[in-house]
Motif scaffolding. Structure first.
Motif, PDB file in Angstrom:
ATOM      1  N   PHE A   1      72.469   2.543  68.716  1.00  0.00           N
ATOM      2  CA  PHE A   1      72.071   1.185  68.367  1.00  0.00           C
ATOM      3  C   PHE A   1      70.661   0.892  68.888  1.00  0.00           C
ATOM      4  CE2 PHE A   1      71.705  -3.244  69.800  1.00  0.00           C
ATOM      5  CZ  PHE A   1      71.759  -3.879  68.567  1.00  0.00           C
ATOM      6  N   HIS A   2      70.374   1.357  70.071  1.00  0.00           N
ATOM      7  CA  HIS A   2      69.040   1.151  70.640  1.00  0.00           C
ATOM      8  C   HIS A   2      67.974   1.846  69.794  1.00  0.00           C
ATOM      9  CE1 HIS A   2      65.962   0.491  73.655  1.00  0.00           C
ATOM     10  NE2 HIS A   2      65.676   1.782  73.621  1.00  0.00           N
ATOM     11  N   PHE A   3      68.315   3.058  69.297  1.00  0.00           N
ATOM     12  CA  PHE A   3      67.367   3.808  68.452  1.00  0.00           C
ATOM     13  C   PHE A   3      67.040   3.012  67.190  1.00  0.00           C
ATOM     14  CE2 PHE A   3      66.938   6.650  64.770  1.00  0.00           C
ATOM     15  CZ  PHE A   3      65.749   7.270  65.100  1.00  0.00           C
ATOM     16  N   TYR A   4      68.052   2.529  66.496  1.00  0.00           N
ATOM     17  CA  TYR A   4      67.824   1.754  65.269  1.00  0.00           C
ATOM     18  C   TYR A   4      67.158   0.415  65.569  1.00  0.00           C
ATOM     19  CZ  TYR A   4      70.395   4.940  62.237  1.00  0.00           C
ATOM     20  OH  TYR A   4      70.797   6.027  61.513  1.00  0.00           O
ATOM     21  N   ALA A   5      67.540  -0.185  66.697  1.00  0.00           N
ATOM     22  CA  ALA A   5      66.943  -1.473  67.047  1.00  0.00           C
ATOM     23  C   ALA A   5      65.460  -1.335  67.312  1.00  0.00           C
ATOM     24  CB  ALA A   5      67.660  -2.056  68.266  1.00  0.00           C
ATOM     25  N   VAL A   6      65.063  -0.207  67.953  1.00  0.00           N
ATOM     26  CA  VAL A   6      63.646   0.028  68.225  1.00  0.00           C
ATOM     27  C   VAL A   6      62.866   0.188  66.921  1.00  0.00           C
ATOM     28  CG1 VAL A   6      62.013   1.679  69.194  1.00  0.00           C
ATOM     29  CG2 VAL A   6      64.001   0.988  70.525  1.00  0.00           C
ATOM     30  N   LEU A   7      63.449   0.899  65.928  1.00  0.00           N
ATOM     31  CA  LEU A   7      62.777   1.085  64.642  1.00  0.00           C
ATOM     32  C   LEU A   7      62.822  -0.178  63.785  1.00  0.00           C
ATOM     33  CD1 LEU A   7      63.932   4.643  63.523  1.00  0.00           C
ATOM     34  CD2 LEU A   7      61.680   3.969  64.354  1.00  0.00           C
ATOM     35  N   TRP A   8      63.869  -0.960  63.944  1.00  0.00           N
ATOM     36  CA  TRP A   8      64.107  -2.095  63.043  1.00  0.00           C
ATOM     37  C   TRP A   8      62.990  -3.118  63.117  1.00  0.00           C
ATOM     38  CZ3 TRP A   8      65.711  -7.317  64.079  1.00  0.00           C
ATOM     39  CH2 TRP A   8      66.100  -8.018  62.941  1.00  0.00           C
ATOM     40  N   VAL A   9      62.552  -3.444  64.318  1.00  0.00           N
ATOM     41  CA  VAL A   9      61.531  -4.486  64.483  1.00  0.00           C
ATOM     42  C   VAL A   9      60.227  -4.117  63.770  1.00  0.00           C
ATOM     43  CG1 VAL A   9      60.127  -5.746  66.136  1.00  0.00           C
ATOM     44  CG2 VAL A   9      62.542  -5.353  66.618  1.00  0.00           C
ATOM     45  N   PRO A  10      59.650  -2.912  64.019  1.00  0.00           N
ATOM     46  CA  PRO A  10      58.408  -2.583  63.294  1.00  0.00           C
ATOM     47  C   PRO A  10      58.609  -2.446  61.787  1.00  0.00           C
ATOM     48  CG  PRO A  10      59.160  -0.695  64.582  1.00  0.00           C
ATOM     49  CD  PRO A  10      59.984  -1.863  65.015  1.00  0.00           C
ATOM     50  N   VAL A  11      59.790  -1.920  61.392  1.00  0.00           N
ATOM     51  CA  VAL A  11      60.040  -1.777  59.944  1.00  0.00           C
ATOM     52  C   VAL A  11      60.078  -3.145  59.275  1.00  0.00           C
ATOM     53  CG1 VAL A  11      61.779  -1.127  58.230  1.00  0.00           C
ATOM     54  CG2 VAL A  11      61.179   0.460  60.050  1.00  0.00           C
ATOM     55  N   ILE A  12      60.797  -4.078  59.865  1.00  0.00           N
ATOM     56  CA  ILE A  12      60.868  -5.427  59.289  1.00  0.00           C
ATOM     57  C   ILE A  12      59.489  -6.079  59.293  1.00  0.00           C
ATOM     58  CG2 ILE A  12      61.787  -7.748  59.668  1.00  0.00           C
ATOM     59  CD1 ILE A  12      63.768  -5.849  58.412  1.00  0.00           C
ATOM     60  N   PHE A  13      58.744  -5.896  60.364  1.00  0.00           N
ATOM     61  CA  PHE A  13      57.408  -6.489  60.463  1.00  0.00           C
ATOM     62  C   PHE A  13      56.482  -5.912  59.394  1.00  0.00           C
ATOM     63  CE2 PHE A  13      53.047  -6.252  62.101  1.00  0.00           C
ATOM     64  CZ  PHE A  13      52.770  -7.611  62.245  1.00  0.00           C
ATOM     65  N   ILE A  14      56.474  -4.582  59.311  1.00  0.00           N
ATOM     66  CA  ILE A  14      55.581  -3.929  58.340  1.00  0.00           C
ATOM     67  C   ILE A  14      55.982  -4.297  56.913  1.00  0.00           C
ATOM     68  CG2 ILE A  14      54.868  -1.702  57.398  1.00  0.00           C
ATOM     69  CD1 ILE A  14      55.098  -0.576  60.253  1.00  0.00           C
ATOM     70  N   SER A  15      57.294  -4.254  56.624  1.00  0.00           N
ATOM     71  CA  SER A  15      57.751  -4.574  55.274  1.00  0.00           C
ATOM     72  C   SER A  15      57.424  -6.021  54.922  1.00  0.00           C
ATOM     73  CB  SER A  15      59.254  -4.324  55.145  1.00  0.00           C
ATOM     74  OG  SER A  15      59.983  -5.136  56.054  1.00  0.00           O
ATOM     75  N   SER A  16      57.611  -6.919  55.870  1.00  0.00           N
ATOM     76  CA  SER A  16      57.279  -8.330  55.608  1.00  0.00           C
ATOM     77  C   SER A  16      55.781  -8.492  55.366  1.00  0.00           C
ATOM     78  CB  SER A  16      57.713  -9.195  56.795  1.00  0.00           C
ATOM     79  OG  SER A  16      59.104  -9.079  57.018  1.00  0.00           O
ATOM     80  N   LEU A  17      54.968  -7.790  56.187  1.00  0.00           N
ATOM     81  CA  LEU A  17      53.524  -7.866  56.025  1.00  0.00           C
ATOM     82  C   LEU A  17      53.097  -7.332  54.661  1.00  0.00           C
ATOM     83  CD1 LEU A  17      50.831  -8.568  57.380  1.00  0.00           C
ATOM     84  CD2 LEU A  17      50.759  -6.226  58.278  1.00  0.00           C
ATOM     85  N   VAL A  18      53.665  -6.164  54.280  1.00  0.00           N
ATOM     86  CA  VAL A  18      53.330  -5.570  52.971  1.00  0.00           C
ATOM     87  C   VAL A  18      53.749  -6.505  51.844  1.00  0.00           C
ATOM     88  CG1 VAL A  18      53.842  -3.677  51.399  1.00  0.00           C
ATOM     89  CG2 VAL A  18      53.395  -3.194  53.808  1.00  0.00           C
ATOM     90  N   ALA A  19      54.965  -7.059  51.948  1.00  0.00           N
ATOM     91  CA  ALA A  19      55.445  -7.965  50.899  1.00  0.00           C
ATOM     92  C   ALA A  19      54.552  -9.197  50.788  1.00  0.00           C
ATOM     93  CB  ALA A  19      56.886  -8.380  51.195  1.00  0.00           C
ATOM     94  N   ILE A  20      54.114  -9.720  51.937  1.00  0.00           N
ATOM     95  CA  ILE A  20      53.227 -10.895  51.925  1.00  0.00           C
ATOM     96  C   ILE A  20      51.886 -10.550  51.281  1.00  0.00           C
ATOM     97  CG2 ILE A  20      51.901 -12.455  53.403  1.00  0.00           C
ATOM     98  CD1 ILE A  20      54.294 -12.403  55.347  1.00  0.00           C
ATOM     99  N   LEU A  21      51.322  -9.391  51.666  1.00  0.00           N
ATOM    100  CA  LEU A  21      50.035  -8.981  51.100  1.00  0.00           C
ATOM    101  C   LEU A  21      50.135  -8.771  49.591  1.00  0.00           C
ATOM    102  CD1 LEU A  21      48.789  -6.473  53.835  1.00  0.00           C
ATOM    103  CD2 LEU A  21      47.957  -8.793  53.397  1.00  0.00           C
ATOM    104  N   ILE A  22      51.227  -8.126  49.171  1.00  0.00           N
ATOM    105  CA  ILE A  22      51.409  -7.898  47.731  1.00  0.00           C
ATOM    106  C   ILE A  22      51.599  -9.230  47.013  1.00  0.00           C
ATOM    107  CG2 ILE A  22      52.985  -6.925  46.020  1.00  0.00           C
ATOM    108  CD1 ILE A  22      53.400  -4.568  47.875  1.00  0.00           C
ATOM    109  N   GLY A  23      52.356 -10.141  47.641  1.00  0.00           N
ATOM    110  CA  GLY A  23      52.538 -11.457  47.035  1.00  0.00           C
ATOM    111  C   GLY A  23      51.221 -12.194  46.888  1.00  0.00           C
TER     112      GLY A  23
END
Length: 475
Positions: free
Chosen positions: A171-193
């Motif tokens: 769970f810690h492994f996925y939690a560590v990856l989850w935050v940057p993935v969500i941040f990057i994906s949100s940033l990319v989606a915002i930029l594309i929007g």
């Protein structure tokens, strides 16, 4: 390489969709691991709780047996040893169900079952009156097996804690990856929007500009069309008036030349008579030219009211009757199909056939009998190379008029449809060079096509392509 705006937006949305799907998968994995971790923790707590209950009840039962052996007070055996054993067995059964998915825990429970059976026998034996020596021996045996049970319980709890630890690490492994993935994906989606919004706004403004320019062009085109129609009407009126005005001096020249010949022919020198004859011939040609110009100016002038279904076979037969005398002079043989009904102007179609057949008669070969063959085919627009894609769904009639006359060079195939264009001198063949130009004007006015194919001394083929139905404005 330049990519169109639509392609860029499609690529952008594809990237955004991929990023969102990736983020969703990571979110699902994090949530799943969180739930699994919580479930594993609850399971470990449940197992530890059951083991603790079994251990506590064993120690209570053992204390009750020892109290009874020391005091001989039967109240220590209330509840009874049998009831206590039953409670422990129930807890054991529940524990067995809880750990049913773990083979390792099941093996530990098998060993624990054997130890519990021994403890049960010790409890039952301790409930009886024993000698001092037996009491001491029973206590030592009880402590020994109780220690073994405690060790087994600790092993089982350790297994549960290890599993909880493993789940926590995942769970810690996925939690560590989850935050940057969500941040990057949100940033990319915002930029594309933002990019899509800017692009679509720019495209929308460009579309509005294009529509504005198109409306402006349409207004200018409409004005030019109106101006052109007005100019054409003025030119037609001018040609008509000019032709009529030209007729008057020609008639006078013809009249005066006739009088001159009738009164003074005998007294005039031979050279003068020849000049007068040439003048009369020139006047005759001028009259024919003026009449042909009048015909050309009126040719192809059709209105929606003049368009009607025309029996092309009937039109052709009427033309053959009109040309009966020159056809007989050439001993011509005419073969023709039963032609279909085509929408258009019957007067224009009559003139079209008359000019084409007269052309075949004029350029008949003196070495062979003139033969004219007229055939037709109904074809779809997509099967005709000359028809644009927008008219592929229309039906057309392809009419071919073949003769075995003197023919002409194929290089002149387009030139013969131009006004005043002649391939032969006036001394060889009569005419003004307007007949085929009139044919083209008629076919063009009916939204059709006309082509010529020939070779010297091989005859000529005129191909006419006409739509079966005329497209009315607004249809």
């Amino acid at each position: 390489m330049h990519f169109p705006v639509q392609k860029k937006i499609q690529v952008g949305f594809f990237i955004a969709f991929t990023v969102i799907v990736t983020a969703s998968i990571f979110s699902y994995l994090v949530a799943k691991n969180l739930l699994d971790n919580a479930g594993r923790l609850n399971h470990a707590i449940e197992v530890s709780k059951r083991l603790e209950v079994i251990t506590r009840q064993l120690k209570e039962a053992e204390s009750a047996v020892r109290g009874y052996n020391l005091t001989k007070d039967s109240s220590f055996l209330n509840p009874s040893i049998k009831e206590r054993i039953g409670r422990i067995s129930n807890e054991y059964i529940l524990l067995r169900k809880i750990t049913a998915e773990s083979e390792k825990q099941q093996r530990h429970l098998d060993t624990l079952q054997e130890l519990l059976e021994i403890k049960y026998m010790q409890f039952e034996a301790g409930g009886q009156i024993l000698s001092q020596q037996n009491k001491e021996s029973s206590v030592k045996e009880g402590e020994k097996y109780m220690d073994m049970i405690d060790d087994k319980v600790r092993d089982m709890i350790r297994i549960e804690e290890t599993l909880v630890q493993q789940k926590s690490e995942l769970f810690h492994f996925y939690a560590v990856l989850w935050v940057p993935v969500i941040f990057i994906s949100s940033l990319v989606a915002i930029l594309i929007g933002i990019y899509s919004y800017i692009t679509l706004t720019r495209e929308f403004k460009l579309q509005l500009h294009i529509e504005s320019r198109m409306k402006s062009y349409q207004r200018e085109l409409q004005q030019n069309i109106q101006l052109l129609n007005k100019t054409n009407q003025e030119l037609e009126q001018f040609a008509y008036v000019a032709s009529h005005d030209l007729q008057e001096p020609l008639r006078k020249i013809s009249t005066f030349s006739d009088r001159l010949q009738s009164k003074f022919k005998s007294s005039l020198p031979e050279d003068a008579n020849q000049l007068i004859e040439r003048m009369v011939s020139a006047v005759s040609r001028m009259r024919i030219l003026i009449n042909d110009l009048l015909i050309f100016s009126r040719a192809g002038r059709i209105t929606p009211e003049s368009i009607k279904p025309v029996d092309m076979t009937k039109v052709l037969e009427d033309v053959l009757i009109d040309l009966e005398l020159p056809l007989e002079e050439k001993n011509a043989l005419v073969n023709y199909d039963q032609l279909p009904i085509i929408e258009g102007s019957d007067t224009s179609f009559h003139q079209l056939f008359q000019n084409l057949l007269a052309n075949s008669i004029k350029f008949a070969s003196p070495e062979r009998r003139l033969e004219i063959n007229i055939h037709h085919r109904i074809m779809a627009g997509r099967d005709l190379e000359v028809v644009k894609e927008t008219r592929w769904s229309e039906k057309f009639c392809r009419i071919s008029i073949d003769d075995n006359g003197i023919g002409f060079e194929q290089a002149y195939a387009d030139r013969i449809f131009l006004i005043f264009q002649r391939l032969h001198g006036i001394s060889e063949f009569s005419g003004t060079g307007i007949g085929l130009a009139i044919c083209k004007k008629i076919v063009d006015s009916h939204n059709g096509f006309i082509h010529a194919y020939s070779a010297p001394d091989k005859g000529a083929t005129f191909v006419i392509i006409l739509p079966l139905k005329q497209q009315q404005e607004g249809s």
